[in-house]
Design a protein around this motif. Structure first.
Motif, mmCIF file in Angstrom:
data_model
loop_
_atom_site.group_PDB
_atom_site.id
_atom_site.type_symbol
_atom_site.label_atom_id
_atom_site.label_comp_id
_atom_site.label_asym_id
_atom_site.label_seq_id
_atom_site.Cartn_x
_atom_site.Cartn_y
_atom_site.Cartn_z
ATOM 1 N N ASP A 32 45.597 24.658 38.293
ATOM 2 C CA ASP A 32 44.692 24.519 39.439
ATOM 3 C C ASP A 32 44.660 25.779 40.305
ATOM 4 O O ASP A 32 43.600 26.192 40.762
ATOM 5 N N GLU A 33 45.802 26.410 40.530
ATOM 6 C CA GLU A 33 45.853 27.624 41.346
ATOM 7 C C GLU A 33 45.006 28.734 40.727
ATOM 8 O O GLU A 33 44.362 29.509 41.438
ATOM 9 N N GLU A 34 45.006 28.817 39.395
ATOM 10 C CA GLU A 34 44.196 29.817 38.707
ATOM 11 C C GLU A 34 42.707 29.499 38.834
ATOM 12 O O GLU A 34 41.887 30.402 38.996
ATOM 13 N N VAL A 35 42.375 28.233 38.786
ATOM 14 C CA VAL A 35 40.971 27.835 38.947
ATOM 15 C C VAL A 35 40.507 28.143 40.362
ATOM 16 O O VAL A 35 39.411 28.681 40.555
ATOM 17 N N TYR A 36 41.323 27.807 41.364
ATOM 18 C CA TYR A 36 40.967 28.134 42.746
ATOM 19 C C TYR A 36 40.761 29.633 42.900
ATOM 20 O O TYR A 36 39.834 30.080 43.577
ATOM 21 N N GLY A 37 41.604 30.423 42.271
ATOM 22 C CA GLY A 37 41.468 31.875 42.332
ATOM 23 C C GLY A 37 40.172 32.360 41.704
ATOM 24 O O GLY A 37 39.478 33.217 42.262
ATOM 25 N N ALA A 38 39.833 31.814 40.539
ATOM 26 C CA ALA A 38 38.588 32.208 39.863
ATOM 27 C C ALA A 38 37.375 31.801 40.685
ATOM 28 O O ALA A 38 36.422 32.580 40.845
ATOM 29 N N VAL A 39 37.403 30.593 41.236
ATOM 30 C CA VAL A 39 36.282 30.111 42.051
ATOM 31 C C VAL A 39 36.162 30.956 43.317
ATOM 32 O O VAL A 39 35.059 31.340 43.716
ATOM 33 N N ALA A 40 37.290 31.274 43.945
ATOM 34 C CA ALA A 40 37.266 32.117 45.139
ATOM 35 C C ALA A 40 36.657 33.476 44.828
ATOM 36 O O ALA A 40 35.853 34.004 45.608
ATOM 37 N N TYR A 41 37.003 34.038 43.689
ATOM 38 C CA TYR A 41 36.465 35.343 43.300
ATOM 39 C C TYR A 41 34.955 35.272 43.086
ATOM 40 O O TYR A 41 34.207 36.128 43.575
ATOM 41 N N VAL A 42 34.487 34.242 42.397
ATOM 42 C CA VAL A 42 33.047 34.092 42.154
ATOM 43 C C VAL A 42 32.307 33.882 43.479
ATOM 44 O O VAL A 42 31.250 34.481 43.717
ATOM 45 N N LEU A 43 32.865 33.050 44.350
ATOM 46 C CA LEU A 43 32.230 32.824 45.655
ATOM 47 C C LEU A 43 32.244 34.090 46.497
ATOM 48 O O LEU A 43 31.280 34.393 47.204
ATOM 49 N N PHE A 44 33.309 34.879 46.411
ATOM 50 C CA PHE A 44 33.377 36.154 47.122
ATOM 51 C C PHE A 44 32.316 37.123 46.603
ATOM 52 O O PHE A 44 31.618 37.774 47.383
ATOM 53 N N LEU A 45 32.189 37.223 45.286
ATOM 54 C CA LEU A 45 31.188 38.123 44.707
ATOM 55 C C LEU A 45 29.773 37.758 45.134
ATOM 56 O O LEU A 45 28.894 38.612 45.184
ATOM 57 N N ASN A 46 29.557 36.488 45.450
ATOM 58 C CA ASN A 46 28.245 36.019 45.882
ATOM 59 C C ASN A 46 28.101 35.976 47.402
ATOM 60 O O ASN A 46 27.128 35.435 47.918
ATOM 61 N N GLY A 47 29.087 36.511 48.126
ATOM 62 C CA GLY A 47 29.001 36.608 49.576
ATOM 63 C C GLY A 47 29.156 35.281 50.308
ATOM 64 O O GLY A 47 28.722 35.144 51.443
ATOM 65 N N ILE A 48 29.793 34.300 49.667
ATOM 66 C CA ILE A 48 29.911 32.963 50.250
ATOM 67 C C ILE A 48 31.229 32.799 50.993
ATOM 68 O O ILE A 48 31.290 32.096 52.006
ATOM 69 N N VAL A 49 32.290 33.427 50.516
ATOM 70 C CA VAL A 49 33.581 33.422 51.212
ATOM 71 C C VAL A 49 34.037 34.867 51.393
ATOM 72 O O VAL A 49 33.541 35.774 50.725
ATOM 73 N N LYS A 50 34.984 35.058 52.294
ATOM 74 C CA LYS A 50 35.554 36.392 52.535
ATOM 75 C C LYS A 50 36.723 36.623 51.586
ATOM 76 O O LYS A 50 37.310 35.679 51.063
ATOM 77 N N ASP A 51 37.054 37.882 51.398
ATOM 78 C CA ASP A 51 38.180 38.193 50.517
ATOM 79 C C ASP A 51 39.518 37.755 51.111
ATOM 80 O O ASP A 51 40.522 37.684 50.414
ATOM 81 N N THR A 52 39.537 37.408 52.379
ATOM 82 C CA THR A 52 40.761 36.950 53.028
ATOM 83 C C THR A 52 40.868 35.423 53.047
ATOM 84 O O THR A 52 41.906 34.889 53.449
ATOM 85 N N ASP A 53 39.818 34.723 52.631
ATOM 86 C CA ASP A 53 39.839 33.261 52.619
ATOM 87 C C ASP A 53 40.751 32.746 51.512
ATOM 88 O O ASP A 53 40.830 33.340 50.431
ATOM 89 N N THR A 54 41.412 31.638 51.774
ATOM 90 C CA THR A 54 42.244 30.970 50.784
ATOM 91 C C THR A 54 41.586 29.659 50.408
ATOM 92 O O THR A 54 41.221 28.873 51.279
ATOM 93 N N LEU A 55 41.417 29.441 49.117
ATOM 94 C CA LEU A 55 40.823 28.184 48.659
ATOM 95 C C LEU A 55 41.891 27.307 48.035
ATOM 96 O O LEU A 55 42.703 27.763 47.244
ATOM 97 N N ASN A 56 41.864 26.044 48.414
ATOM 98 C CA ASN A 56 42.752 25.033 47.853
ATOM 99 C C ASN A 56 42.057 23.681 47.996
ATOM 100 O O ASN A 56 40.886 23.624 48.386
#
Length: 77
Positions: A32-56
């Motif tokens: 799950d931690e790896e999935v959250y990381g991948a999703v955070a990266y995709v959302l970051f690349l699309n300008g939806i979250v910041k690179d400092t945001d933590t997803l869980n």
């Protein structure tokens, strides 16, 4: 144009899609931690979250997708 921001109404649906389908040669093998990381990266690349945001599990449902209100309900009543 289909992008993460326009195609996905809810961030949890994106999480489920990534969890069930990645990696291509071994679906459901990511933790799950790896999935959250991948999703955070995709959302970051699309300008939806910041690179400092933590997803869980608590923060992911709070992410507001850009096109959340742009879908038409076609359910039959």
């Amino acid at each position: 144009m289909k992008t993460v921001g326009s195609f996905w109404q809810w961030p949890t649906t994106l999480f489920d899609y990534v969890r069930r389908g990645m990696p291509y040669n071994a679906p459901l093998s990511l933790k799950d931690e790896e999935v959250y990381g991948a999703v955070a990266y995709v959302l970051f690349l699309n300008g939806i979250v910041k690179d400092t945001d933590t997803l869980n599990a608590q923060t992911l449902p709070q992410v507001v997708m850009p096109n959340r209100g742009g879908f038409i309900d076609v359910s039959r009543k």
